[in-house]
Design an enzyme around this catalytic site. Structure first.
Site, PDB file in Angstrom:
ATOM      1  N   PRO A  37       0.836  -1.202   0.000  1.00 20.36           N
ATOM      2  CA  PRO A  37       0.000   0.000   0.000  1.00 20.36           C
ATOM      3  C   PRO A  37       0.876   1.260   0.000  1.00 20.36           C
ATOM      4  O   PRO A  37       1.897   1.300   0.687  1.00 20.36           O
ATOM      5  CB  PRO A  37      -0.801  -0.104   1.303  1.00 20.36           C
ATOM      6  CG  PRO A  37      -0.697  -1.518   1.728  1.00 20.36           C
ATOM      7  CD  PRO A  37       0.608  -2.044   1.192  1.00 20.36           C
ATOM      8  N   ALA A  61       1.251   4.827   3.334  1.00 18.54           N
ATOM      9  CA  ALA A  61       0.585   4.291   4.524  1.00 18.54           C
ATOM     10  C   ALA A  61       1.567   4.078   5.682  1.00 18.54           C
ATOM     11  O   ALA A  61       1.272   3.362   6.626  1.00 18.54           O
ATOM     12  CB  ALA A  61      -0.108   2.975   4.171  1.00 18.54           C
ATOM     13  N   LEU A  98       4.371   2.518   5.427  1.00 16.73           N
ATOM     14  CA  LEU A  98       4.963   1.184   5.287  1.00 16.73           C
ATOM     15  C   LEU A  98       6.202   1.210   4.376  1.00 16.73           C
ATOM     16  O   LEU A  98       6.581   0.201   3.800  1.00 16.73           O
ATOM     17  CB  LEU A  98       3.914   0.196   4.753  1.00 16.73           C
ATOM     18  CG  LEU A  98       2.666   0.039   5.631  1.00 16.73           C
ATOM     19  CD1 LEU A  98       1.638  -0.877   4.979  1.00 16.73           C
ATOM     20  CD2 LEU A  98       3.031  -0.495   7.020  1.00 16.73           C
ATOM     21  N   GLY A  99       6.781   2.374   4.241  1.00 18.54           N
ATOM     22  CA  GLY A  99       8.036   2.482   3.492  1.00 18.54           C
ATOM     23  C   GLY A  99       7.875   2.376   1.982  1.00 18.54           C
ATOM     24  O   GLY A  99       8.798   1.958   1.281  1.00 18.54           O
ATOM     25  N   SER A 100       6.708   2.790   1.485  1.00 20.75           N
ATOM     26  CA  SER A 100       6.480   2.641   0.034  1.00 20.75           C
ATOM     27  C   SER A 100       7.401   3.538  -0.786  1.00 20.75           C
ATOM     28  O   SER A 100       7.854   3.134  -1.860  1.00 20.75           O
ATOM     29  CB  SER A 100       5.013   2.910  -0.321  1.00 20.75           C
ATOM     30  OG  SER A 100       4.636   4.203   0.086  1.00 20.75           O
ATOM     31  N   SER A 101       7.693   4.744  -0.295  1.00 15.81           N
ATOM     32  CA  SER A 101       8.542   5.619  -1.110  1.00 15.81           C
ATOM     33  C   SER A 101       9.955   5.052  -1.184  1.00 15.81           C
ATOM     34  O   SER A 101      10.590   5.082  -2.244  1.00 15.81           O
ATOM     35  CB  SER A 101       8.528   7.062  -0.595  1.00 15.81           C
ATOM     36  OG  SER A 101       9.106   7.131   0.676  1.00 15.81           O
ATOM     37  N   ALA A 102      10.451   4.498  -0.067  1.00 19.83           N
ATOM     38  CA  ALA A 102      11.797   3.902  -0.103  1.00 19.83           C
ATOM     39  C   ALA A 102      11.810   2.671  -1.005  1.00 19.83           C
ATOM     40  O   ALA A 102      12.751   2.472  -1.777  1.00 19.83           O
ATOM     41  CB  ALA A 102      12.239   3.522   1.310  1.00 19.83           C
ATOM     42  N   ASP A 106      14.347   3.495   6.085  1.00 17.51           N
ATOM     43  CA  ASP A 106      13.448   2.824   5.131  1.00 17.51           C
ATOM     44  C   ASP A 106      14.217   2.217   3.967  1.00 17.51           C
ATOM     45  O   ASP A 106      13.965   1.078   3.568  1.00 17.51           O
ATOM     46  CB  ASP A 106      12.406   3.821   4.593  1.00 17.51           C
ATOM     47  CG  ASP A 106      11.376   4.181   5.639  1.00 17.51           C
ATOM     48  OD1 ASP A 106      11.600   3.876   6.814  1.00 17.51           O
ATOM     49  OD2 ASP A 106      10.336   4.772   5.275  1.00 17.51           O
TER      50      ASP A 106
HETATM   51  O1  PMV Z   1       8.056   7.429   6.614  1.00 20.53           O
HETATM   52  P1  PMV Z   1       7.558   6.689   7.796  1.00 20.53           P
HETATM   53  O2  PMV Z   1       6.146   6.957   8.130  1.00 20.53           O
HETATM   54  O3  PMV Z   1       7.874   5.229   7.772  1.00 20.53           O
HETATM   55  O4  PMV Z   1       8.376   7.295   9.086  1.00 20.53           O
HETATM   56  C1  PMV Z   1       9.740   7.123   9.193  1.00 20.53           C
HETATM   57  C2  PMV Z   1      10.146   7.150  10.616  1.00 20.53           C
HETATM   58  C3  PMV Z   1      10.530   8.486  11.219  1.00 20.53           C
HETATM   59  O5  PMV Z   1      11.356   8.161  12.334  1.00 20.53           O
HETATM   60  C4  PMV Z   1       9.307   9.222  11.715  1.00 20.53           C
HETATM   61  C5  PMV Z   1      11.290   9.390  10.249  1.00 20.53           C
HETATM   62  C6  PMV Z   1      12.667   8.902   9.843  1.00 20.53           C
HETATM   63  O6  PMV Z   1      13.221   9.496   8.884  1.00 20.53           O
HETATM   64  O7  PMV Z   1      13.223   7.971  10.468  1.00 20.53           O
END
Ligand code: PMV
Length: 309
Positions: free
Chosen positions: A99, A102, A104-108, A146
């Protein structure tokens, strides 16, 4: 989703959940996190430029179809990655069962999959550099957790300074439930930064979250699920003090705990996104309770190197 069976699983850029330590990780503290068995992989990657063609990126599951020349955030990230890979042209089509937007690291996972598509022979470090050039377009100052997890597929402790230290523990089944509320990691990270500048309770919450992560590492290594669940609940409390939890996430967490989870918390930046619930042997019951309340939910094996069928 069935991936190309000829493609090694290491070529799947996975999504992730943060078990403990989000936000504290931005300030150099450890976070515990693991890759989930959903992700993004390459369908087509063409780097020879047909006459008159321009670079293009498509992910039909996420309704993405962009060039590298617009102001669309995905387009900007794609362009930054082509530049980091020193490429003039790429036509990339990806597939995803993760997804989007959300927590869950989709952009990475997107960035890692693009990096692997445009630089298939590059070293691990180069892939990370190209992927992080894209991640930086989505999140102003990402900790890097991520991208590192998306590439490794493991359960690990992560520190900004030293990167991932994989933990030798069996895959962890978790329930993941989506609030359906979009959120911005950069916005939530900035909100926490402002709180810390004004309020000593917020700095104390960051320190407490760091301690919970350290305890969580031992709980994971001993497979002490009761303790891990309790640490997750305490972490949720502290994230609430930081102002990143919202009523919908709180409601989902209540449902998860009431239906049998020993631990439940938001995962990632908060402000929307997803929750995770630890409910050994009771995952189906917890998932159904969340689904009956209207939240898209699934059970995932965290840190499992193989993907679901
Ligand atoms: O992008 P998310 O929602 O998985 O958040 C990442 C975790 C944070 O600690 C909030 C930000 C980071 O860069 O580590």
């Amino acid at each position: 989703m069935t991936y190309d069976s000829h493609r090694p699983t290491s070529n799947i850029a996975k999504g992730k959940v943060i078990l403990l330590g989000e936000h504290a990780v931005v300030y150099g503290h450890p976070a515990l996190a693991g890759a989930i068995d959903r992700g993004v992989c390459t369908k087509i990657a063409e780097r020879t430029q047909p006459e008159g063609s321009t670079s293009r990126l498509r992910v039909s599951e996420w309704k993405i179809d962009v060039g590298a020349d617009s102001q669309h955030p995905v387009s900007l990230a794609f362009a930054a990655m082509l530049k980091a890979a020193d490429l003039q042209y790429a036509d990339v089509e990806l597939r995803s069962d993760l997804p989007a937007a959300a927590g869950l690291g989709s952009s990475a996972a997107l960035c890692v999959a693009i990096a692997r598509s445009v630089a298939p022979d590059a070293s691990h470090q180069t892939i990370a550099t190209i992927a992080n050039a894209g991640e930086a377009c989505f999140h102003e100052n990402p900790s890097g957790i991520d991208v590192a997890l998306s590439m490794s597929g493991q359960i690990a402790e992560y520190r900004k300074e030293s990167g991932l230290s994989p933990l030798d523990c069996p895959p962890l089944p978790l329930v993941v439930a989506l609030s359906g509320i979009p959120r911005s990691t950069a916005k939530m990270v900035n909100l926490v930064r402002e709180r810390i500048a004004k309020d000593t309770c917020a700095s104390a919450a960051i320190e407490d979250i760091a301690d919970l992560s350290a305890e969580g590492r031992d709980a994971l290594l001993k497979s002490d699920w009761e303790l891990l669940g309790s640490l997750m609940n305490q972490c949720q409390d502290k994230l609430g003090h930081l102002g990143v939890s919202i009523p919908t996430l709180e409601r989902m967490i209540r449902i998860a705990r009431k239906s049998g989870a020993s631990g439940a918390k938001l995962t990632g930046a908060g402000g929307g996104g997803s929750i995770i619930a630890l409910a050994p042997g009771r995952e189906q019951k917890v998932m159904r309770a969340l689904q009956e309340a209207g939240f898209e939910s699934f059970i995932t094996q965290v840190g499992q190197s193989e993907l679901r069928d």
